[in-house]
Structures are given as C-alpha cells and as structure tokens.
Scaffold this motif. Structure first.
Motif, short mmCIF file in Angstrom:
data_model
loop_
_atom_site.label_atom_id
_atom_site.label_comp_id
_atom_site.label_asym_id
_atom_site.label_seq_id
_atom_site.Cartn_x
_atom_site.Cartn_y
_atom_site.Cartn_z
N SER A 1 -10.38 -12.35 4.73
CA SER A 1 -9.01 -12.10 5.30
C SER A 1 -7.95 -11.61 4.57
N ALA A 2 -7.85 -12.17 3.35
CA ALA A 2 -7.04 -11.65 2.23
C ALA A 2 -7.23 -10.24 1.82
N PHE A 3 -8.70 -9.84 1.86
CA PHE A 3 -9.13 -8.54 1.58
C PHE A 3 -8.75 -7.37 2.54
N VAL A 4 -8.97 -7.93 3.82
CA VAL A 4 -8.57 -7.17 5.00
C VAL A 4 -7.18 -6.93 5.01
N GLU A 5 -6.22 -7.64 4.76
CA GLU A 5 -4.82 -7.63 4.85
C GLU A 5 -4.51 -6.50 3.89
N ARG A 6 -4.94 -6.83 2.48
CA ARG A 6 -4.53 -6.05 1.52
C ARG A 6 -4.98 -4.47 1.73
N TRP A 7 -6.29 -4.22 2.20
CA TRP A 7 -6.79 -2.98 2.40
C TRP A 7 -6.18 -2.21 3.33
N ASP A 8 -5.73 -3.03 4.32
CA ASP A 8 -4.88 -2.38 5.78
C ASP A 8 -3.55 -2.13 4.99
N PHE A 9 -3.10 -2.77 4.43
CA PHE A 9 -1.66 -2.38 3.42
C PHE A 9 -1.83 -0.99 2.69
N ILE A 10 -3.06 -1.03 2.05
CA ILE A 10 -2.76 0.37 1.06
C ILE A 10 -3.27 1.64 2.02
N ILE A 11 -4.05 1.26 2.96
CA ILE A 11 -4.52 2.33 3.96
C ILE A 11 -3.19 2.85 4.66
N SER A 12 -2.42 1.97 5.41
CA SER A 12 -1.25 2.44 5.85
C SER A 12 -0.23 3.02 5.05
#
Lengths: 363, 235
Positions: free
Chosen positions: B216-227
């Motif tokens: 969950s933490a990984f997905v949130e951070r990568w979603d942030f980076i990609i966005s």
C-alpha cells in the motif's frame, strides 16, 4: 631405620654388651635387625607424577574461545567493506523493477480493472454508525499512525472523515503519537479536497492534540477526560464548545474511532478505554498488519470492538458503499496488480528455494 | 517578482517530497549516501517536531501555564509543585554525577506504567478473552446467533482446539527417554504438533498483513512519483 640402628650400635652398646658371648661374629642385637639387602628390596619406588596437564577437548575449545575474546578486545574492528552497485545482487533490482513496471502499467493503461472488494460486516457496521450519527453528536477521533504508513492509512482515514463531516457531527481529534498532530492536519487537508468544510472552524471540530504517557495517558483519558485534555493545540479551551458541554466522561461520546497502524496502540485503546465505554461503540480503522491481533476482540462474545476496517481493502470497500470516490478507489487497481506480482514472486522464490534445498539433500 | 515568490509552497513541498522519496528508494541499489541522507533528515525533522509538540501540548499547558496562573490555593500549589519537583529531578538524569536523583522518579514512572499495562491486560484482554472462549459453547448465545447452529459448533470446536493446542505447544516439561535425552509424552507431542501448525498459520497471516501494508505504501509513493513526472511533462 636400619641404618640408624647400625650407626648407634657401637656407641650405645659397646660396654654393656661386651660381657655377652659372641655368635658367628654377630652381636646379639644384630640377630633381630633386618638385613640391609631385604630392606632395600622391600622399599617401594615413589609413584611417578606427570607434570603435563590433562585437558579435555571441551576445555581446549573454551580456552581457545577465551583467548580469542581477549585477543579481539585489543584489535580494532575492521570497517565493513563498501559494496559497489555492480557487486549487489541483481535479484533485488529485478524484484523492484517487476513491482515498478506493474505500477507504471496500471497508471498508463489502467488495465485490467479489478472489482472492488466486498464489504465485510465489521466494516458495514462502521458505515451504519456514521450514517446514523445525528448532527452535532460528539465523536472522538484518534489519529495514531506514523507518517510512514500514510499510504495505507490515509485512504481509510479520509473515507471516515468524509462521512463524518458530511453528517455534521462534532469531531474531537486526539492522538497518542506526537507526530499524530501533523497527521491529523494532513488528513483534514486531504479530505478538504473532496468535502467542503472550513479548515480550523471550531464549530465543526477541535484538535485536542497529543495525549502523553501511552497506555497511562489513555487510562487517564478514560477516567478523567476533562483534566487530561484541558485545551486544544491552538491553546483554546475545549469544553466550552456547545457540542461538548454534555461530555463529562468518555462514555458521553456518540462513538470512539481509533485510526492506527500499530497493534499495540489498538490493544491499548481496547484495554484502557474499552472497559469505561458502556454502550458507546469503539470502532477501529487499522493497518492490514494488525488484523490477526485485533480481530479476536471483534469476534469475542460480547464484542470488545464493535467495528473494524483494515488497510486499503477496507477503505476501498467503504468508498464503494458511500459513493465518495477518493484515494482508495484510485489506488485499488494498482494495489491489486502489485499484490498479484508480489505473490507470484513469493511463489516462484519459494519453489526455487524448495527445489534447491531438495537437490542439496540429494547430493 | 523574484523566482522564489513564483514557486508556491505546495510546489516546493512536492519537489522536496519527490527528492526525499527517490533518496529512500535508492536503497534498491543497497546502502548509499542518498538513502542515509534521507533517513537522517527524517530522524532530525521528527525529533525537532516532537520536541515542539511536547513543549506546546504538555509542558506549557500542563505545567508552566498552571504555575504562572496559580490562584493561591494550597491544594492547587501541591498539585503543581509535585510534578515540577519530579520533572526537575528527572531532568538531572542527563548529568552523570546527579543522575541518581532522577532514579526514584524513573522508578515511579516505570512502576505506574507497568501497573497500568498489567491491569489493563487483565481487565481488557485476559478475562474478556477467556469469557469469550467459554461463551463459544453457551447454547443461549448460539441460539441467538443468525448462523446455523451446527456451523457455530464446528467453528467453536475449531477455535477451542486451536487455543488448547497452541497453549500445549508451550508446555516444555519432559522426561528423559531410553537414551537419556529429554522427550515430551507422546500425547503432548502430538497436540503440540497441531499447535505448531496454528502458530505457523498465525505467523503467515501476520506476514501477509505486513506485505499488504508495505505494498500500500509502495503504491502510494509510486503513484506520487509518476503523477509528478506526468505533470512536469504535461502528459
């Protein structure tokens, strides 16, 4: 002893025995004396004692170990060798790449689309309590999670807060974690993106801030709430708010909601505050890692926790039934695909490990 | 207008967040300077923030504030002076020569904390969970449930077996066997084996939970980076 007798013979008995007749040239006392040859042969040889130390193998090992310890005390430890990127196992990079590619795939193509999870009874109960909350009903909300778990906890927290602000309940925020004060402000800011409310409006909510002392602080909160929380984080008096005038004990709240990433914090709330609650429901929104520890409190008869919501799965289910699409809905597809990729990696790793162990046994 | 004024606080926060996130993710390539830099910044900022929160939320409103507005009452004076003296004594722990003055205060804190935790564990976990285990077989409670009665009995029996076998797993009394080595009785050993199975399932569930939390933490951070990258390149 024989020699002593021989030595003293001539001096002691010379005059007294001179009157007695001689017998084969031997004096009378010599008849009773032990012959020198026999005495010499009868005497035992002293036992030889070895000067060598007999040491067992275990003692030798212990001695060597002690020597090694004493020697190592005087030697400075060698600094760990710095590993260069080229030397690092490519396995870790490969696993990270697989997970990152899954994330990028979902962001770019948004395929496949995963169905939202079913709402479990314990999560549905939370939704029912929030839906039936009357306007201005006081609700105590505790943000007890570390910022490191914001990725998992924020979606659940915003889903709950959105419902509460929509129902016009009066919210009182607390935390048993010093960082929780900042977390509370962050969640309020995230929720304001979807629900319109005035940030910092004292007629809607009050941030009572940090409760020090861990379980002791919670016990104090449960037994004397007004003296434990004298003022808000802004320094304003808390208990003069109209919605909180009738709150004199913890059981006067309409419901207590704890949002935590730690099983210990969740258990501390159940143990210290739970027995004082009476009919006030205790609802916990927690990280997925706490489920095996907190679920028995819900499954118990009578229930010690009335409602539970775990991780991103619970948040996505809540957003699905409330119709308020927010962070959990956005992450759900990426999360599902990444979980599948991680599970495949674990399965393959386990199989490879089992096969290599079996082949080692064969050889 | 200067360049600094053009950069909004939000944008600055996003840039700092992106850099620190990438610093932490650089651990994929092993322990390195960027990762350590990120970790040290987090520890420093957290320590500073905690100090400020404790000053504003605890020391100022609960100690210094009431002392400065003392109403002249002897009772209130005693209530204020005792925590003040104890706090000063506890502060002496930072001086090696005077640290012994803080030991009684520390002992009091540890003792009171332990008493609260043990009392809470007994009242909040131990007794209710024992009651809940007994209630599993209460016909009145079973009849009031909406589930099928035979299903409840099977579920209750399963929970009972799991509880007992897990407890028996931690029964380590043993007698010497023919070769002199300690060995548990055959019945205990068999039940302990079942208990070991349930313990393994529990650890598996805990691991799965930790994995889900991490993803969950990984997905949130990568979603942030990609966005952030998508917004930079206007995609």
């Amino acid at each position: 002893m024989t020699e002593d007798k021989q030595n003293e013979t001539p001096q002691n008995h010379k005059h007294s025995d001179s009157a007695e007749p001689e017998n084969d040239g031997k004096l009378p006392w010599q008849e009773r004396a032990i012959p020198i040859e026999q005495a010499a042969s009868d005497a035992e040889q002293p036992k030889p004692y070895s000067t060598k130390i007999h040491v067992t193998e275990e003692q030798k090992t212990n001695t060597l170990l002690l020597e090694e310890i004493i020697r190592s005390e005087g030697v400075a430890p060698r600094a760990p060798r710095k590993t260069r990127i080229s030397q690092i196992s490519t396995l870790r990079i490969a696993i990270a790449l697989a997970l990152i590619i899954a994330m990028i795939w979902m962001t770019v193509f948004d395929l496949p689309e995963f169905t939202f999870p079913a709402v479990l009874p314990e999560t549905r109960y939370i939704h029912q309590v929030l839906q039936t909350t009357p306007p201005n009903a006081p609700i105590l909300l505790s943000f007890d999670y570390e910022p490191g778990f914001a990725g998992e906890m924020d979606p659940g927290a915003t889903a709950i807060l959105s419902q509460l602000l929509s129902s016009n309940a009066y919210l009182m925020f607390v935390t048993t974690n010093p960082i929780g004060v900042a977390v509370t402000e962050r969640v309020l800011s995230l929720t304001s993106e979807n629900i319109s409310f005035q940030m910092g409006d004292p007629t809607q909510y009050v941030n009572a801030g940090y409760i020090p002392g861990g379980p002791t602080g919670l016990y104090s909160l449960a037994t004397s709430i007004r003296s434990t929380l004298p003022q808000s984080v802004n320094g304003d008096p808390i208990w003069q708010q109209p919605a909180l005038e009738d709150v004199h004990s913890i059981s006067d709240f309409y419901s207590i909601i704890v949002i935590t990433d730690s099983p210990d914090t969740g258990r501390a709330w159940i143990e210290q505050v739970g027995p004082q609650l009476g009919h006030t429901p205790l609802l916990i929104v927690a990280s997925a890692k706490t489920e095996p520890i907190l679920r028995p409190y819900y499954e118990a008869k009578p229930k010690q926790v009335q409602g539970l919501m775990f991780g991103l799965r619970g948040a996505a289910a809540t957003e699905n039934i409330t119709g308020i699409s927010n962070h959990a809905s956005n992450y759900w597809n990426s999360f599902s695909l990444t979980v599948i990729v991680a599970s495949v990696i674990l399965l393959v790793g386990g199989l490879v490990s089992a096969i290599s162990a079996a082949s080692k046994l064969d050889t | 207008m200067s360049l600094v004024n053009n950069i909004s606080t939000d944008l600055l926060g996003v840039i700092v967040g992106l850099i620190l996130t990438l610093c932490i993710f650089s651990y994929i390539f092993g322990d390195n300077v960027l990762f350590r830099l990120g970790i040290n910044i987090f520890i420093g900022v957290t320590a500073g923030y905690i100090a400020v929160v404790i000053w504003h939320s605890v020391i100022l409103p609960q100690l210094i504030g009431p002392i400065s507005t003392w109403d002249g009452s002897i009772t209130n004076f005693v209530k204020l002076i005792i925590p003040l003296i104890l706090s000063i004594l506890l502060l002496l722990k930072i001086f090696p020569r005077l640290s012994s003055f803080g030991s009684p205060v520390m002992a009091f804190i540890v003792g009171a904390g332990a008493a609260t935790i043990v009392g809470g564990a007994v009242v909040g976990t131990f007794l209710p969970q024992i009651t809940a285990s007994i209630n599993l077989f209460d016909p009145q409670i079973q009849n009031s449930s909406s589930e099928l009665i035979w299903l409840l009995i099977i579920e209750s029996s399963f929970i009972l077996i799991a509880t007992l076998s897990t407890l028996i797993y931690f029964h380590f009394s043993a007698r010497p066997n023919s070769r002199g080595s300690p060995k548990r009785a055959a019945l205990i050993e068999t039940i302990a084996g079942i208990g070991r199975f349930f313990i393994a399932v529990t650890f598996g569930a805990l691991f799965a939970g930790v994995l889900l939390a991490s993803i969950s933490a990984f997905v949130e951070r990568w979603d942030f980076i990609i966005s952030v990258f998508l917004s930079i390149f206007h995609l």
